[in-house]
Scaffold this active site. Sequence first.
Site, PDB file in Angstrom:
ATOM      1  N   GLY A 246       0.677  -1.165  -0.052  1.00  7.78           N
ATOM      2  CA  GLY A 246       0.166   0.071  -0.059  1.00  7.78           C
ATOM      3  C   GLY A 246       0.823   1.252   0.036  1.00  7.78           C
ATOM      4  N   SER A 247       0.209   2.265   0.595  1.00  2.38           N
ATOM      5  CA  SER A 247       0.947   3.553   0.466  1.00  2.38           C
ATOM      6  C   SER A 247       2.073   3.658   1.472  1.00  2.38           C
ATOM      7  CB  SER A 247       0.025   4.782   0.815  1.00  2.38           C
ATOM      8  OG  SER A 247      -0.672   4.443   2.029  1.00  2.38           O
ATOM      9  N   LEU A 249       2.376   6.187   3.420  1.00  2.00           N
ATOM     10  CA  LEU A 249       1.959   6.735   4.834  1.00  2.00           C
ATOM     11  C   LEU A 249       1.315   5.599   5.717  1.00  2.00           C
ATOM     12  CD1 LEU A 249       0.853   9.608   5.853  1.00  2.00           C
ATOM     13  CD2 LEU A 249      -1.360   9.058   4.940  1.00  2.00           C
ATOM     14  N   GLY A 251       2.318   2.397   5.208  1.00  2.00           N
ATOM     15  CA  GLY A 251       3.359   1.552   5.851  1.00  2.00           C
ATOM     16  C   GLY A 251       4.331   2.070   7.147  1.00  2.00           C
ATOM     17  N   GLU A 269       5.611  -3.365   0.623  1.00  2.00           N
ATOM     18  CA  GLU A 269       5.742  -3.241  -0.711  1.00  2.00           C
ATOM     19  C   GLU A 269       5.054  -1.669  -0.936  1.00  2.00           C
ATOM     20  OE1 GLU A 269       7.448  -4.819  -2.799  1.00  2.00           O
ATOM     21  OE2 GLU A 269       7.456  -6.754  -2.088  1.00  2.00           O
ATOM     22  N   CYS A 303       2.009   0.201  -8.830  1.00  2.00           N
ATOM     23  CA  CYS A 303       2.979   0.845  -7.976  1.00  2.00           C
ATOM     24  C   CYS A 303       4.348   1.226  -8.825  1.00  2.00           C
ATOM     25  CB  CYS A 303       3.448  -0.039  -6.848  1.00  2.00           C
ATOM     26  SG  CYS A 303       3.625  -2.042  -7.289  1.00  2.00           S
ATOM     27  N   GLU A 403       4.144  10.701  -6.152  1.00  2.00           N
ATOM     28  CA  GLU A 403       3.481   9.453  -6.612  1.00  2.00           C
ATOM     29  C   GLU A 403       1.821  10.135  -6.903  1.00  2.00           C
ATOM     30  OE1 GLU A 403       2.047   5.945  -4.208  1.00  2.00           O
ATOM     31  OE2 GLU A 403       2.921   4.910  -6.093  1.00  2.00           O
TER      32      GLU A 403
HETATM   33  P1  NAD Z   1      -3.334   2.339   1.436  1.00  2.00           P
HETATM   34  O1  NAD Z   1      -2.206   2.435   1.919  1.00  2.00           O
HETATM   35  O2  NAD Z   1      -4.219   3.367   1.590  1.00  2.00           O
HETATM   36  O3  NAD Z   1      -4.087   0.997   1.695  1.00  2.00           O
HETATM   37  C1  NAD Z   1      -3.424  -0.313   1.633  1.00  2.00           C
HETATM   38  C2  NAD Z   1      -4.257  -1.057   2.419  1.00  2.00           C
HETATM   39  O4  NAD Z   1      -3.805  -0.604   3.988  1.00  2.00           O
HETATM   40  C3  NAD Z   1      -5.765  -1.302   2.559  1.00  2.00           C
HETATM   41  O5  NAD Z   1      -6.219  -2.579   2.829  1.00  2.00           O
HETATM   42  C4  NAD Z   1      -6.157  -0.259   3.674  1.00  2.00           C
HETATM   43  O6  NAD Z   1      -7.287  -0.614   4.147  1.00  2.00           O
HETATM   44  C5  NAD Z   1      -4.976  -0.767   4.716  1.00  2.00           C
HETATM   45  N1  NAD Z   1      -4.727   0.125   5.783  1.00  2.00           N
HETATM   46  C6  NAD Z   1      -5.048   1.681   5.576  1.00  2.00           C
HETATM   47  N2  NAD Z   1      -4.841   2.524   6.606  1.00  2.00           N
HETATM   48  C7  NAD Z   1      -4.116   1.341   7.617  1.00  2.00           C
HETATM   49  C8  NAD Z   1      -3.763   1.403   8.993  1.00  2.00           C
HETATM   50  N3  NAD Z   1      -3.612   2.566   9.737  1.00  2.00           N
HETATM   51  N4  NAD Z   1      -3.368   0.290   9.487  1.00  2.00           N
HETATM   52  C9  NAD Z   1      -3.432  -0.983   8.848  1.00  2.00           C
HETATM   53  N5  NAD Z   1      -3.852  -0.867   7.503  1.00  2.00           N
HETATM   54  C10 NAD Z   1      -4.495   0.320   6.974  1.00  2.00           C
HETATM   55  O7  NAD Z   1      -2.918   2.154  -0.111  1.00  2.00           O
HETATM   56  P2  NAD Z   1      -3.847   2.183  -1.340  1.00  2.00           P
HETATM   57  O8  NAD Z   1      -4.500   3.325  -1.484  1.00  2.00           O
HETATM   58  O9  NAD Z   1      -5.037   0.968  -1.154  1.00  2.00           O
HETATM   59  O10 NAD Z   1      -2.808   1.534  -2.406  1.00  2.00           O
HETATM   60  C11 NAD Z   1      -2.250   2.182  -3.316  1.00  2.00           C
HETATM   61  C12 NAD Z   1      -0.742   2.449  -2.813  1.00  2.00           C
HETATM   62  O11 NAD Z   1      -0.366   1.086  -2.698  1.00  2.00           O
HETATM   63  C13 NAD Z   1       0.222   3.166  -3.700  1.00  2.00           C
HETATM   64  O12 NAD Z   1       1.071   4.079  -2.764  1.00  2.00           O
HETATM   65  C14 NAD Z   1       0.862   2.034  -4.429  1.00  2.00           C
HETATM   66  O13 NAD Z   1       2.251   2.625  -5.097  1.00  2.00           O
HETATM   67  C15 NAD Z   1       1.270   1.121  -3.495  1.00  2.00           C
HETATM   68  N6  NAD Z   1       1.324  -0.356  -3.858  1.00  2.00           N
HETATM   69  C16 NAD Z   1       2.607  -0.776  -3.965  1.00  2.00           C
HETATM   70  C17 NAD Z   1       2.865  -1.899  -4.411  1.00  2.00           C
HETATM   71  C18 NAD Z   1       4.434  -2.639  -4.215  1.00  2.00           C
HETATM   72  O14 NAD Z   1       4.191  -3.776  -4.422  1.00  2.00           O
HETATM   73  N7  NAD Z   1       5.271  -1.958  -4.090  1.00  2.00           N
HETATM   74  C19 NAD Z   1       2.047  -2.657  -5.317  1.00  2.00           C
HETATM   75  C20 NAD Z   1       0.352  -2.038  -5.186  1.00  2.00           C
HETATM   76  C21 NAD Z   1       0.205  -0.807  -4.631  1.00  2.00           C
END
Ligand code: NAD
Length: 504
Positions: A246-247, A249, A251, A269, A303, A403
């Site tokens: 995910g993002s 932030l 992470g 990731e 990503c 991004e």
């Molecule tokens: P996000 O971080 O908003 O959400 C990802 C997941 O985390 C979701 O399931 C969300 O519900 C959960 N989440 C949100 N807040 C949380 C918290 N406080 N504690 C635990 N879990 C929480 O990201 P997104 O908007 O769903 O995805 C987009 C991002 O993911 C982009 O930055 C993209 O670059 C990244 N991404 C990276 C890869 C990689 O392999 N490097 C692959 C796909 C996406």
Amino acid sequence: QSTMPTTASIQLKSSKSDVPTGVFINNEWRESSDSSTFEVLNPATGAVLTQVAHGKAADVDEAVKAARKAFKTTWGKTVGPEERARLLNKLADLMERDIEVLAELESVNGGKGVRIAREMDIADTIGCLRYYAGWAGKVAGETIETTPKTKLAYTLLEPFGVCGQIIPWNYPIGMWGWKVAPALAAGCAIVMKPSELTPLTALYLCNLIAEAGYPAGVFNLVPGLGATAGAAIASHMDIDKVAFTGSVLTGRKIMEAAAKSNLKKVTLELGGKSPVVVFPSADLEQAANWAALGIFFNSGQDCTAGSRLFVHEDVHDKFVELLVQKAQACAIGNPLDEKTSFGPLISAQQRDKVLSYVESGVSEGATLATGGKKWNADGNEGFFIEPTVLSNCKPSFKCVQEEIFGPVASVLKFSSEEEVLELANSSIYGLGAGVFTNDAKQAMRVSGELSAGTVWVNSYNLLSNAVPFGGMRQSGMGRELGLAGIKEYLAVKSVHHNLGEDLE
Ligand code: NAD
């Protein structure tokens, strides 16, 4: 927020499909602990598809108990590697059987072209399950010679234990596969939270996991929001590892929660702002094809999106012309149409964020070469935007630094290899990078110098289940796929046997 049934009937292309909408624990469905739900939308129309159970900390806790029990008893104690491999292959068989439903669900919930979902996302995920079935039991420890010789020392690779897995919305099935396949091959038990925007395929797959014959508690799914179910996983005291995509932030929040709870192992990731460098010797038509794939595939919600395009001044204008042609040729439309390759963004919020980056680029001096607007066929309410090229960008622009996570290519001009390497590497991210050149020495030199977890030479975004994937710097830590991917789910235990050293 009323009491919900645990199944919804979702309209697909030509039929309806029953999709479970509850919390999946011990191979059974239940409502969330407080019976609350959240809405799931179709991003191509904006319509509500269904309500899904909103799992909370109490649900995560139940799921962890089930996973721990399976890990300590059935799964962890009696299921050997051949059986783990057989189960993964069986699950892959069931996905092949149900591929059409899965593809259409991925399409209506994630906005992906149904053909791409079927032939890429799901086909690759089935491949990932089979790939890791091959590794089950084959990643071994080592015997180690020591001084004194009166000792036998070896390492065992043990499954890490109960693993939390939190995945995003851009590749709902793809990220499910990257997480589930190595963890199950290694013998771990899982508590997963899918993205609240795209939980439907993960929910459907739970029934296939039970049908494949996995013991109860091996895989548990708690749909919910990040701040509720996600945070509860990250801070749980009895989860041994958390794998997150995910993002940046989020992470950071995951690492912080891990640090403040039980110091669980964390793999991340995260995002990217990947550079693509086009040198004058490159086959320009091919470079433009791959660069367009790099930034417009999955409507730019990728990503590794190649979002910073550095083009040598000698070929810059021609390249921009070709890229604009490719952008305008993207097959935008209804994701359930076989021809569609470019669907909507995942949400209205994401679309508006992407459009604000386009505005900021133009206000800082970029040229809007194509796109930049909402796209609405037949007055639909979907979250589409046009494939967009911003040329004449400068390194300091916000659209070059941050991004965007949408279909916006920022093109910059360069004049020397040294200059472009400096620019390409000056990012907080280090996920992907691409280089286009027909000079073999330059290809070796530049791919060596680009600071990224994956570098593509004369191509872009081509992944393989056998090749590790992950980020440098703020793009994350740990690797998925390949041998490296299963090792993240195995703990090294060292054993020293005394063969005769007596203490006086
Ligand atoms: P996000 O971080 O908003 O959400 C990802 C997941 O985390 C979701 O399931 C969300 O519900 C959960 N989440 C949100 N807040 C949380 C918290 N406080 N504690 C635990 N879990 C929480 O990201 P997104 O908007 O769903 O995805 C987009 C991002 O993911 C982009 O930055 C993209 O670059 C990244 N991404 C990276 C890869 C990689 O392999 N490097 C692959 C796909 C996406």
